[in-house]
Write a protein that holds these residues in place. Sequence first.
Motif, PDB file in Angstrom:
ATOM      1  N   ASP A   1       0.857  -1.186   0.000  1.00 57.78           N
ATOM      2  CA  ASP A   1       0.000   0.000   0.000  1.00 57.78           C
ATOM      3  C   ASP A   1       0.893   1.236   0.000  1.00 57.78           C
ATOM      4  OD1 ASP A   1      -2.355  -1.492   0.110  1.00 57.78           O
ATOM      5  OD2 ASP A   1      -2.352  -1.532   2.294  1.00 57.78           O
ATOM      6  N   ILE A   2       0.988   1.896  -1.152  1.00 55.46           N
ATOM      7  CA  ILE A   2       1.824   3.086  -1.291  1.00 55.46           C
ATOM      8  C   ILE A   2       0.922   4.309  -1.189  1.00 55.46           C
ATOM      9  CG2 ILE A   2       3.518   4.286  -2.725  1.00 55.46           C
ATOM     10  CD1 ILE A   2       4.395   1.466  -1.810  1.00 55.46           C
ATOM     11  N   LYS A   3       1.236   5.208  -0.284  1.00 55.06           N
ATOM     12  CA  LYS A   3       0.380   6.364  -0.007  1.00 55.06           C
ATOM     13  C   LYS A   3       0.754   7.614  -0.811  1.00 55.06           C
ATOM     14  CE  LYS A   3      -2.008   4.319   3.178  1.00 55.06           C
ATOM     15  NZ  LYS A   3      -3.422   4.081   3.045  1.00 55.06           N
ATOM     16  N   SER A   4       2.062   7.840  -1.049  1.00 54.79           N
ATOM     17  CA  SER A   4       2.492   9.046  -1.758  1.00 54.79           C
ATOM     18  C   SER A   4       3.908   8.863  -2.269  1.00 54.79           C
ATOM     19  CB  SER A   4       2.413  10.269  -0.837  1.00 54.79           C
ATOM     20  OG  SER A   4       3.250  10.087   0.279  1.00 54.79           O
ATOM     21  N   ILE A   5       4.259   9.670  -3.282  1.00 53.12           N
ATOM     22  CA  ILE A   5       5.584   9.600  -3.902  1.00 53.12           C
ATOM     23  C   ILE A   5       6.111  11.019  -4.131  1.00 53.12           C
ATOM     24  CG2 ILE A   5       6.924   8.768  -5.886  1.00 53.12           C
ATOM     25  CD1 ILE A   5       4.512   6.973  -6.594  1.00 53.12           C
ATOM     26  N   VAL A   6       7.402  11.228  -3.854  1.00 56.73           N
ATOM     27  CA  VAL A   6       8.121  12.444  -4.239  1.00 56.73           C
ATOM     28  C   VAL A   6       9.522  12.035  -4.688  1.00 56.73           C
ATOM     29  CG1 VAL A   6       6.855  14.061  -2.760  1.00 56.73           C
ATOM     30  CG2 VAL A   6       8.903  12.919  -1.883  1.00 56.73           C
ATOM     31  N   GLU A   7      10.258  12.994  -5.204  1.00 54.96           N
ATOM     32  CA  GLU A   7      11.613  12.734  -5.701  1.00 54.96           C
ATOM     33  C   GLU A   7      12.558  13.774  -5.120  1.00 54.96           C
ATOM     34  OE1 GLU A   7      13.570  11.991 -10.104  1.00 54.96           O
ATOM     35  OE2 GLU A   7      11.908  13.398  -9.915  1.00 54.96           O
ATOM     36  N   ASP A   8      13.768  13.340  -4.766  1.00 54.24           N
ATOM     37  CA  ASP A   8      14.734  14.312  -4.275  1.00 54.24           C
ATOM     38  C   ASP A   8      15.616  14.808  -5.424  1.00 54.24           C
ATOM     39  OD1 ASP A   8      16.830  12.450  -4.674  1.00 54.24           O
ATOM     40  OD2 ASP A   8      16.935  11.898  -2.552  1.00 54.24           O
ATOM     41  N   ARG A   9      16.569  15.672  -5.115  1.00 56.57           N
ATOM     42  CA  ARG A   9      17.413  16.298  -6.143  1.00 56.57           C
ATOM     43  C   ARG A   9      18.309  15.312  -6.884  1.00 56.57           C
ATOM     44  NH1 ARG A   9      19.246  21.576  -2.677  1.00 56.57           N
ATOM     45  NH2 ARG A   9      17.282  22.690  -2.894  1.00 56.57           N
ATOM     46  N   GLU A  10      18.570  14.168  -6.283  1.00 56.23           N
ATOM     47  CA  GLU A  10      19.422  13.155  -6.904  1.00 56.23           C
ATOM     48  C   GLU A  10      18.617  12.138  -7.720  1.00 56.23           C
ATOM     49  OE1 GLU A  10      20.078  14.001  -3.477  1.00 56.23           O
ATOM     50  OE2 GLU A  10      21.468  15.441  -4.374  1.00 56.23           O
TER      51      GLU A  10
ATOM     52  N   LEU B   1      13.512   8.296  -5.467  1.00 59.36           N
ATOM     53  CA  LEU B   1      12.097   8.385  -5.119  1.00 59.36           C
ATOM     54  C   LEU B   1      11.934   8.105  -3.634  1.00 59.36           C
ATOM     55  CD1 LEU B   1      10.433   6.376  -8.016  1.00 59.36           C
ATOM     56  CD2 LEU B   1      10.660   8.844  -7.809  1.00 59.36           C
ATOM     57  N   TRP B   2      11.091   8.876  -3.002  1.00 58.82           N
ATOM     58  CA  TRP B   2      10.721   8.663  -1.606  1.00 58.82           C
ATOM     59  C   TRP B   2       9.225   8.434  -1.587  1.00 58.82           C
ATOM     60  CZ3 TRP B   2      14.195   8.473   2.390  1.00 58.82           C
ATOM     61  CH2 TRP B   2      15.507   8.861   2.077  1.00 58.82           C
ATOM     62  N   PHE B   3       8.801   7.415  -0.887  1.00 60.92           N
ATOM     63  CA  PHE B   3       7.370   7.158  -0.810  1.00 60.92           C
ATOM     64  C   PHE B   3       7.006   6.624   0.560  1.00 60.92           C
ATOM     65  CE2 PHE B   3       9.487   3.672  -2.929  1.00 60.92           C
ATOM     66  CZ  PHE B   3       9.018   2.536  -2.288  1.00 60.92           C
ATOM     67  N   ALA B   4       5.756   6.817   0.897  1.00 58.08           N
ATOM     68  CA  ALA B   4       5.252   6.373   2.189  1.00 58.08           C
ATOM     69  C   ALA B   4       4.305   5.197   1.990  1.00 58.08           C
ATOM     70  CB  ALA B   4       4.518   7.514   2.889  1.00 58.08           C
ATOM     71  N   THR B   5       4.422   4.238   2.905  1.00 54.83           N
ATOM     72  CA  THR B   5       3.438   3.172   2.997  1.00 54.83           C
ATOM     73  C   THR B   5       2.556   3.541   4.196  1.00 54.83           C
ATOM     74  OG1 THR B   5       4.764   1.767   4.449  1.00 54.83           O
ATOM     75  CG2 THR B   5       5.116   1.532   2.073  1.00 54.83           C
ATOM     76  N   ASP B   6       1.851   2.606   4.746  1.00 53.22           N
ATOM     77  CA  ASP B   6       1.010   2.934   5.902  1.00 53.22           C
ATOM     78  C   ASP B   6       1.822   3.488   7.069  1.00 53.22           C
ATOM     79  OD1 ASP B   6      -1.568   2.271   4.930  1.00 53.22           O
ATOM     80  OD2 ASP B   6      -1.095   0.144   5.167  1.00 53.22           O
ATOM     81  N   GLN B   7       2.975   2.852   7.366  1.00 51.79           N
ATOM     82  CA  GLN B   7       3.736   3.256   8.543  1.00 51.79           C
ATOM     83  C   GLN B   7       5.236   3.348   8.319  1.00 51.79           C
ATOM     84  OE1 GLN B   7       2.327   0.409  11.441  1.00 51.79           O
ATOM     85  NE2 GLN B   7       0.631   1.738  11.994  1.00 51.79           N
ATOM     86  N   THR B   8       5.675   3.324   7.075  1.00 51.66           N
ATOM     87  CA  THR B   8       7.104   3.456   6.806  1.00 51.66           C
ATOM     88  C   THR B   8       7.344   4.466   5.696  1.00 51.66           C
ATOM     89  OG1 THR B   8       7.090   1.642   5.204  1.00 51.66           O
ATOM     90  CG2 THR B   8       7.650   1.060   7.459  1.00 51.66           C
ATOM     91  N   ILE B   9       8.570   4.979   5.674  1.00 49.79           N
ATOM     92  CA  ILE B   9       9.029   5.821   4.582  1.00 49.79           C
ATOM     93  C   ILE B   9      10.094   5.017   3.847  1.00 49.79           C
ATOM     94  CG2 ILE B   9      10.229   7.937   3.938  1.00 49.79           C
ATOM     95  CD1 ILE B   9       9.019   9.233   6.438  1.00 49.79           C
ATOM     96  N   CYS B  10       9.991   4.962   2.538  1.00 49.98           N
ATOM     97  CA  CYS B  10      10.923   4.172   1.734  1.00 49.98           C
ATOM     98  C   CYS B  10      11.610   5.063   0.716  1.00 49.98           C
ATOM     99  CB  CYS B  10      10.176   3.070   0.982  1.00 49.98           C
ATOM    100  SG  CYS B  10       9.228   1.974   2.051  1.00 49.98           S
ATOM    101  N   SER B  11      12.821   4.654   0.324  1.00 50.14           N
ATOM    102  CA  SER B  11      13.503   5.318  -0.778  1.00 50.14           C
ATOM    103  C   SER B  11      13.820   4.266  -1.826  1.00 50.14           C
ATOM    104  CB  SER B  11      14.787   6.007  -0.302  1.00 50.14           C
ATOM    105  OG  SER B  11      15.738   5.058   0.123  1.00 50.14           O
ATOM    106  N   PHE B  12      13.861   4.722  -3.070  1.00 48.63           N
ATOM    107  CA  PHE B  12      14.092   3.810  -4.184  1.00 48.63           C
ATOM    108  C   PHE B  12      14.937   4.521  -5.214  1.00 48.63           C
ATOM    109  CE2 PHE B  12      12.800   2.011  -8.319  1.00 48.63           C
ATOM    110  CZ  PHE B  12      13.118   0.674  -8.106  1.00 48.63           C
ATOM    111  N   ALA B  13      16.076   3.928  -5.539  1.00 51.96           N
ATOM    112  CA  ALA B  13      16.959   4.467  -6.573  1.00 51.96           C
ATOM    113  C   ALA B  13      16.610   3.773  -7.884  1.00 51.96           C
ATOM    114  CB  ALA B  13      18.411   4.229  -6.206  1.00 51.96           C
ATOM    115  N   PRO B  14      15.922   4.456  -8.803  1.00 44.12           N
ATOM    116  CA  PRO B  14      15.466   3.800 -10.031  1.00 44.12           C
ATOM    117  C   PRO B  14      16.571   3.167 -10.874  1.00 44.12           C
ATOM    118  CG  PRO B  14      14.345   5.880  -9.768  1.00 44.12           C
ATOM    119  CD  PRO B  14      15.430   5.833  -8.723  1.00 44.12           C
ATOM    120  N   GLY B  15      17.740   3.798 -10.956  1.00 43.85           N
ATOM    121  CA  GLY B  15      18.808   3.263 -11.787  1.00 43.85           C
ATOM    122  C   GLY B  15      19.341   1.928 -11.292  1.00 43.85           C
TER     123      GLY B  15
END
Length: 187
Positions: free
Chosen positions: A132-141, A144-158
């Motif tokens: 369950d992904i609640k929201s997504i944003v991207e940092d300057r690098e 991707l940063w996204f929130a689940t119900d109770q965690t914050i996750c980061s994901f490097a697409p490359g």
Amino acid sequence: GGGVNLLEEREGKTRFRSAKNGLDGYPINSCHRVRTLNEDNEGRIWDGTTEGVVVMTYDEQRRDVVTEVHRKTVDSPASISSNDIIQIYKAGDQTLWLATVAGGLNRFMGWDAAGHPIYRAYTVQDGLSSNDIKSIVEDREGILWFATDQTICSFAPGSEILSSLAWQDGVGGTIFSESTAVTLATG
């Protein structure tokens, strides 16, 4: 519950059109609950609904929208992994990312030779703490940063490296809401 509204300006007059008011091309019977909108590189509008993704283009001659609905297909790993879309986020590299309920994070990969959409889903099987992904944003690098119900996750697409922050990292006791993330001007 009323689908998408189109703000139309013609001959100095402004009006709103909807599926109940002359926007006949919109699939209101199946995609009436819209949560998110975004635009792709080709000028198509992507609507994230509770029943799939509606991709819209405007036909100037007909003065109506032309739509294509993307839904989960059980036997196709290239389809979206859930029909319940919370957010469609366009990253700096123009990639569209979809936050879903029960389907994890989806990346729009493009179109196959037959013109069908191709999605890549990242789920708990890939290391997500929740599907369950609640929201997504991207940092300057470009992370991707996204929130689940109770965690914050980061994901490097490359590199496809996924990390999660939870209560051990000071995120404990938090419940995240839909589409509430923001990247400030300071980064």
